[in-house]
Enzyme design. Structure first.
Site, PDB file in Angstrom:
ATOM      1  N   ASP A 365     -42.741  85.526 -61.150  1.00 27.17           N
ATOM      2  CA  ASP A 365     -42.995  86.406 -60.475  1.00 27.17           C
ATOM      3  C   ASP A 365     -42.031  87.570 -60.572  1.00 27.17           C
ATOM      4  OD1 ASP A 365     -44.637  87.886 -58.496  1.00 27.17           O
ATOM      5  OD2 ASP A 365     -43.786  86.951 -56.674  1.00 27.17           O
ATOM      6  N   ASP A 563     -42.519  82.664 -55.185  1.00 27.03           N
ATOM      7  CA  ASP A 563     -42.284  82.169 -53.716  1.00 27.03           C
ATOM      8  C   ASP A 563     -42.893  80.863 -53.421  1.00 27.03           C
ATOM      9  OD1 ASP A 563     -43.283  82.336 -51.018  1.00 27.03           O
ATOM     10  OD2 ASP A 563     -42.265  84.317 -50.967  1.00 27.03           O
ATOM     11  N   ASP A 567     -46.707  81.743 -53.770  1.00 28.85           N
ATOM     12  CA  ASP A 567     -47.109  81.132 -54.955  1.00 28.85           C
ATOM     13  C   ASP A 567     -47.205  79.655 -55.098  1.00 28.85           C
ATOM     14  OD1 ASP A 567     -46.945  83.484 -56.421  1.00 28.85           O
ATOM     15  OD2 ASP A 567     -44.640  83.491 -56.249  1.00 28.85           O
TER      16      ASP A 567
END
Length: 672
Positions: A365, A563, A567
């Site tokens: 990310d 995360d 995620d």
């Protein structure tokens, strides 16, 4: 403040079949057994050969018998008890082999004593009392040294437990101070911590400021400045000032206890390689017994000498070491997971260490992983005559005020800094992959990204968007009554270690891939600066998971870094899921590996630790297997024709050394 060892965490993993024997037991048994063994060694000939220092007199053989019997049942008890345990679980191993060896030596020596003293036979039958005494002594000494080595390889959890003090200074009525046990501390209590003391529990500073040394807890090398409302972790060291801390977690809910629990669980879970080594170690017992019996029969046929044949049998039994093979992986694992925990790398799934050697792509990310996630507002503007720029900013801040997303935090902090007030929002809901909606001052509002505008055919200034996005801004729009009424552009800073991390991945032939919900222009700007060529932007959460599946369908191994909450589906889908920036929330369900800090270099640290761990495992497996393949035939007398014959005592020394070498090799494992 006193420190304690948190006994419940000490015996965190079982290293072989004698984990219930403390090394102190072997130490005391060795010295007491030495008292019984020395007279036996002086009074009894070795293999029938009298040594210069040996003496004998009338009745000395009775003294040897009595002392040998005491030695067999006292000094040999750990091995006899261990054999009983192994047999009861139908997993005969090293203890059973040693017990068989000393039992054969003792029982045959009883037979020899009878033949020499009561049978009336003129021929002397050689006993094995000398061998029995030296064998038990060497085995006790070897196990004492081994248990120390094993303990050193895997005792980092014990050291972590000792970071927590035994007592704390609690503030009671009228600011009175009282020293109490840690077990008497409860959530919302206020504790006072002076300079140089350990923080007793997780908490929030309510008074004072200081610098905190978290190096032993999270691996953070630099002291961290802490002031009012900052979090502190139990076990870290208060550096410079006295602080008062409001307790937020105690006991098993504290950071250290959670880490120790996760590491303990990981150490007790068996990986595929360990299951294989356990199976081989199990077969080794039957291999050693078979070789021992075959060697006994063969030497009886060749020499018709029961003494020599029996010595071969005993030597084979004591030299074989399934223990070295059985410890090859658990010791490395204990060391590896403990090193990881001390450096803020919590390895929850042991198999991730093995899989890490085969990773092809690492998907990350953008926000919070590659960038700081601390968004500064670079531009905000109203698109309606009814509201000025500050009023648009106020509406943005109102709607975002209850969110903990980095973009939201950036807007709210910016509004506070400009002393712009904002109302409390009503009926706020997240719109996954888009933004959020809610009501402010009876206005129904939405904060959305550019993808939403495009998909919903909203009219907006595309040239303005492109200019702001190319400067690296994340852009959000405010919608009311299907009209775009405002814009806010926020810039994020790339983490210092991100570029080096990407470079290190490429040098390892691992392709970094950026997955982000942000707009393409921003994603491309960040990617170009970092050297990432594979970029997927404007993604919904489910898009990330499907992209991972697409890559996996080609046979690629994927590690996802993101995360632990937002995620979660992607982390679970990937071959290795790495939750970054977990802080004290290490109990995140998703994620095979948890990074306490938000430092991209920890991704490389994990890969390095995994590589070094596998290297040590392979070394230990080769040693454990190779030692037995060579040592057992030698003990059987395969090279007796050229004069290479191993005595039981030498066999015992080699067996002990084989395990000690495995333990020392595991202990030398380093992070980098």
């Amino acid at each position: 403040m006193e420190h304690h060892s948190h006994q419940e965490h000490e015996n965190h993993t079982s290293h072989g079949n004698h984990e219930h024997h403390h090394h102190g037991n072997f130490k005391s048994k060795f010295f007491i057994s030495l008292i019984f063994a020395i007279p036996i060694i002086i009074l009894s000939p070795m293999m029938g050969v009298k040594l210069p220092f040996q003496i004998s007199f009338t009745g000395s053989d009775w003294i040897v018998l009595i002392l040998a019997t005491i030695l067999f049942f006292y000094g040999g008890k750990p091995f006899l008890s261990g054999a009983k345990d192994e047999i009861s679980t139908k997993k005969p191993g090293m203890m059973t082999l040693v017990a068989l060896g000393i039992s054969v030596a003792y029982i045959y020596s009883l037979y020899a004593f009878y033949m020499n003293n009561f049978s009336g036979s003129s021929t002397h039958t050689m006993d094995f009392f000398w061998e029995l005494a030296t064998l038990i002594l060497i085995m006790l000494l070897g196990h004492w040294i081994e248990m120390n080595a094993v303990g050193n390889a895997g005792n980092a959890l014990k050291k972590m437990a000792e970071l927590l003090p035994n007592t704390a200074v609690k503030l009671i009525d009228n600011n009175q101070r009282e020293e109490v046990k840690i077990s008497d501390i409860h959530i919302d209590d206020i504790v006072e911590v002076r300079a140089g003391e350990s923080i007793p529990t997780d908490g929030i500073i309510v008074r004072g400021e200081t610098s905190i040394d978290e190096s032993l807890v999270t691996g953070e090398s630099k002291k961290v400045h802490k002031t009012h409302n900052d979090d502190v972790i139990g076990g870290s060291i208060n550096g410079s000032g006295t602080v008062q801390v409001k307790v937020t977690a105690t006991g098993e809910n504290g950071y250290l206890s959670q880490v120790m629990g996760l590491v303990n669980q990981a150490q007790n879970d068996k990986s595929k390689a360990e299951l294989l080594s356990d199976k081989v170690a199990g077969y080794l017992f039957y291999f050693a017994v078979s070789i021992g019996l075959i060697s006994f029969i063969v030497w009886m046929l060749i020499q018709n000498n029961v003494d020599f044949a029996l010595e071969r049998l005993v030597t084979v039994l004591v030299i074989a070491c399934p223990h070295a093979l059985g410890l090859a992986i658990p010791l490395v694992t204990a060391r590896s997971t403990s090193i990881g925990a001390h450096n803020g790398l919590i390895i929850k799934n042991r198999e991730s260490v093995e899989i890490a050697q085969h990773i092809d792509y690492i998907m990350m990310d953008k926000t919070g992983t590659l960038t700081e996630g601390n968004f500064s507002v670079n531009h905000y503007e109203s698109f309606t005559d009814e509201l000025n720029n500050e009023e648009i900013l106020s509406l943005f801040a109102s709607l975002e005020s209850n969110s903990n997303h980095p973009l939201a935090t950036g807007i709210v902090d910016f509004a506070k800094g400009k002393n712009i007030s904002y109302a409390t929002p009503q009926e706020v809901n997240n719109i996954p992959g888009v933004g959020l909606e809610g009501t402010v001052d009876n206005k129904k509002l939405k904060i959305v990204n550019v993808s939403y505008l495009d998909k919903s055919n909203f009219d907006y200034n595309k040239e303005q968007f492109t200019n702001l996005a190319q400067q690296g801004n994340s852009i959000s729009y405010l919608i009311h009554d299907r009209q775009v009424i405002g814009i806010i552009a926020q810039g994020d800073k790339i983490k210092e270690s991100s570029k080096q991390m990407v470079s290190d991945l490429l040098s390892r032939n691992i392709t970094p891939v950026m997955l982000t919900g942000d707009n393409k222009e921003v994603a491309q700007t960040v990617a170009e600066e970092l050297g990432i060529s594979d970029v997927h932007a404007q993604l919904m959460p489910e898009d990330k998971e499907s992209i991972i599946q697409d890559y996996q369908s080609n046979g690629s191994k994927i590690m996802m870094v993101g995360d632990g909450i937002n995620d979660a589906p992607s982390l679970i889908r990937a071959d290795i899921g790495m939750a970054i920036g977990a802080g004290t929330d290490v109990a995140i369900e998703s994620g095979d590996v948890i990074l306490v800090k938000s430092n991209p270099s920890d991704i490389i640290n994990f890969l390095s630790l995994s590589k070094n761990t596998m290297k040590k495992m392979v070394q230990n497996l080769w040693w454990g297997a190779g030692y037995n393949v060579i040592a057992v035939p030698l003990a059987a007398g395969i090279l007796a024709s050229i004069g290479l014959i191993l005595s039981p005592a030498v066999g015992a020394i080699l067996m002990s050394l084989s395990t000690i070498i495995v333990a020392i090799n595991a202990f030398t494992l380093k992070l980098k």
